[in-house]
Design a protein around this motif. Structure first.
Motif, mmCIF file in Angstrom:
data_model
loop_
_atom_site.group_PDB
_atom_site.id
_atom_site.type_symbol
_atom_site.label_atom_id
_atom_site.label_comp_id
_atom_site.label_asym_id
_atom_site.label_seq_id
_atom_site.Cartn_x
_atom_site.Cartn_y
_atom_site.Cartn_z
ATOM 1 N N ASP A 1 22.376 0.336 61.889
ATOM 2 C CA ASP A 1 20.944 0.927 62.077
ATOM 3 C C ASP A 1 20.124 0.554 60.918
ATOM 4 N N ILE A 2 20.594 0.804 59.749
ATOM 5 C CA ILE A 2 19.667 0.221 58.783
ATOM 6 C C ILE A 2 19.569 -1.227 58.497
ATOM 7 N N TYR A 3 20.451 -2.080 58.932
ATOM 8 C CA TYR A 3 20.320 -3.304 58.918
ATOM 9 C C TYR A 3 18.965 -3.647 59.931
ATOM 10 N N ASP A 4 19.362 -3.145 61.067
ATOM 11 C CA ASP A 4 18.311 -3.577 62.220
ATOM 12 C C ASP A 4 16.980 -2.889 61.921
ATOM 13 N N ALA A 5 16.738 -1.775 61.121
ATOM 14 C CA ALA A 5 15.408 -1.535 60.780
ATOM 15 C C ALA A 5 14.832 -2.425 59.919
ATOM 16 N N ARG A 6 15.767 -3.098 58.780
ATOM 17 C CA ARG A 6 15.220 -3.924 57.961
ATOM 18 C C ARG A 6 14.821 -5.174 58.555
ATOM 19 N N ARG A 7 15.532 -5.676 59.681
ATOM 20 C CA ARG A 7 15.035 -7.052 60.533
ATOM 21 C C ARG A 7 13.770 -6.658 61.137
ATOM 22 N N VAL A 8 13.615 -5.452 61.791
ATOM 23 C CA VAL A 8 12.510 -5.058 62.487
ATOM 24 C C VAL A 8 11.155 -5.314 61.393
ATOM 25 N N ALA A 9 11.479 -4.552 60.269
ATOM 26 C CA ALA A 9 10.401 -4.674 59.267
ATOM 27 C C ALA A 9 10.091 -6.020 58.780
#
Length: 383
Positions: free
Chosen positions: A71-79
């Motif tokens: 989830d942390i990785y996914d949030a970074r990708r979205v940002a």
């Protein structure tokens, strides 16, 4: 008439969007990602923050984990996709102390806790909100499905437009001061629309499934978590009927909750048996027929009153939800000494469990709520 302060193009804040900083709590899921992308598209100065709440290394190996690992990785990708700064804050120790330890203690007391409420009440809407203010934000936005509306007596919290997505039960502990600073851009949208927006905005999490389990509970095994934190949590004890007659034995009270029917392990009875009470000190589970679960008075502690009109001595007619998945029931709430409340139900309800929340409504408006500490049946004839 009340006016909604939430929309996908206005947060009801003074000044131009470009001059208004908004921190978005990004969990890595679809909802918070869409909230951030919509605000960015509208021109706000958006800053994304993701909280690491527990062990990153262990969580990255689990599918559906929240606030760690993937989830942390996914949030970074979205940002990166929407072009906003993104920060990961290590709140692991705060989360452990405020949420996980409380969760374990609650089960050891024979209660049925709701850690997601405690997380919103402490880590997210207390600590993260403070961090957002330190960053110069005018608001903290989340992907929760609730609505924030302007009322005659102040800002109000309301259920989401989409009943199937409503999360107001889990936000009852939000204080009026926190509500003034919070924004919920998705409160007026159905989940299907949120998915469509994620696709239109080309977000890398558009097809990501919703998380189902409590984030720190692997495979839904509450007992595994509690027994690791509290030695003795799986100590055996007796299962007794309403008269105290021993019917069998169990392997830990943490495996039971009030109203439970399946998994009790007692067979050969004419009628189904339900968990009626849990005596934590004696490690005893009391079972009986469904009629023995009937209660029409509920006692709560830590009443959080959100309505601008004081509760008063005479009390207030309302509706109350005693579990997140149950429909609201007609009731009357009255304040009690020590910051609690007494809730009298018009009709008896079954399976009222200490540790759960009693959330009070007036139609769609959340009046407030508190933590259930006990219940009783005033009129034995209605059982």
């Amino acid at each position: 008439m009340m006016r909604s302060l939430e929309s996908t193009n206005s947060l009801g804040l003074p000044g131009a969007p470009a001059d208004t900083r908004v921190v978005v709590a990004m969990s890595g899921g679809v909802d918070s990602s869409v909230a951030a992308a919509l605000l960015k598209r509208e021109g706000y100065d958006v800053v994304g923050i993701t909280l690491q709440l527990y062990d990153h290394g262990a969580a990255v190996q689990r599918k559906g984990a929240c606030c760690a690992g993937q989830d942390i990785y996914d949030a970074r990708r979205v940002a990166e996709t929407i072009g906003i700064p993104h920060y990961v804050l290590d709140y692991e120790s705060r989360f452990s102390e405020s949420v996980i330890e409380d969760f374990a203690d609650s089960y050891m007391r024979g209660e049925t806790p709701i850690p997601c409420v405690r997380c919103n009440q402490t880590v997210k809407f207390r600590d993260l909100l403070s961090t957002a203010k330190e960053l110069g934000a005018a608001a903290l936005a989340t992907g929760h499905y609730v609505r924030r509306e302007a009322g005659v007596s102040g800002t109000e919290l309301h259920q989401a437009e989409d009943d199937s997505r409503d999360q107001s039960y889990f936000l009852f502990a939000t204080t009026p001061e926190q509500l003034d600073f919070l924004r919920f851009p998705l409160g007026g949208l159905p989940k299907s629309e949120t998915r469509k927006l994620a696709e239109e905005l080309n977000l890398p999490v558009a097809a990501k499934p919703d998380s189902q389990d409590i984030c720190f509970v692997p495979n839904g095994s509450y007992a595994q978590v509690v027994s690791r934190l509290r030695p003795g949590a799986l100590d055996p004890g007796e299962i007794v009927d309403l008269k105290g007659q021993v019917l069998g034995h169990h392997e830990g009270i943490i495996n039971f909750t009030i109203g439970q029917r399946r998994g009790i392990g007692i067979g050969g009875t004419a009628d189904p048996l339900y968990v009626v009470a849990i005596d934590a000190q004696a490690a005893r589970v009391v079972v009986g027929p469904k009629s023995a679960l009937a209660r029409d008075r509920v006692f709560v502690k830590e009443l959080n009153w959100l309505d601008g009109r004081p509760l008063g001595q005479e009390g207030r007619s309302c509706q109350v939800k005693l579990r997140s998945a149950q429909p609201a029931a007609a009731a009357r709430v009255m304040a009690s000494p020590g910051g609690g409340a007494v809730i009298d139900l018009v009709e008896p309800q079954h399976g009222i469990a200490p540790g759960q929340a009693a959330v009070l409504y007036d139609g769609s408006q959340v009046l407030g709520g508190g933590w259930i500490v006990g219940s009783e049946l005033r009129n034995q004839e209605v059982a």
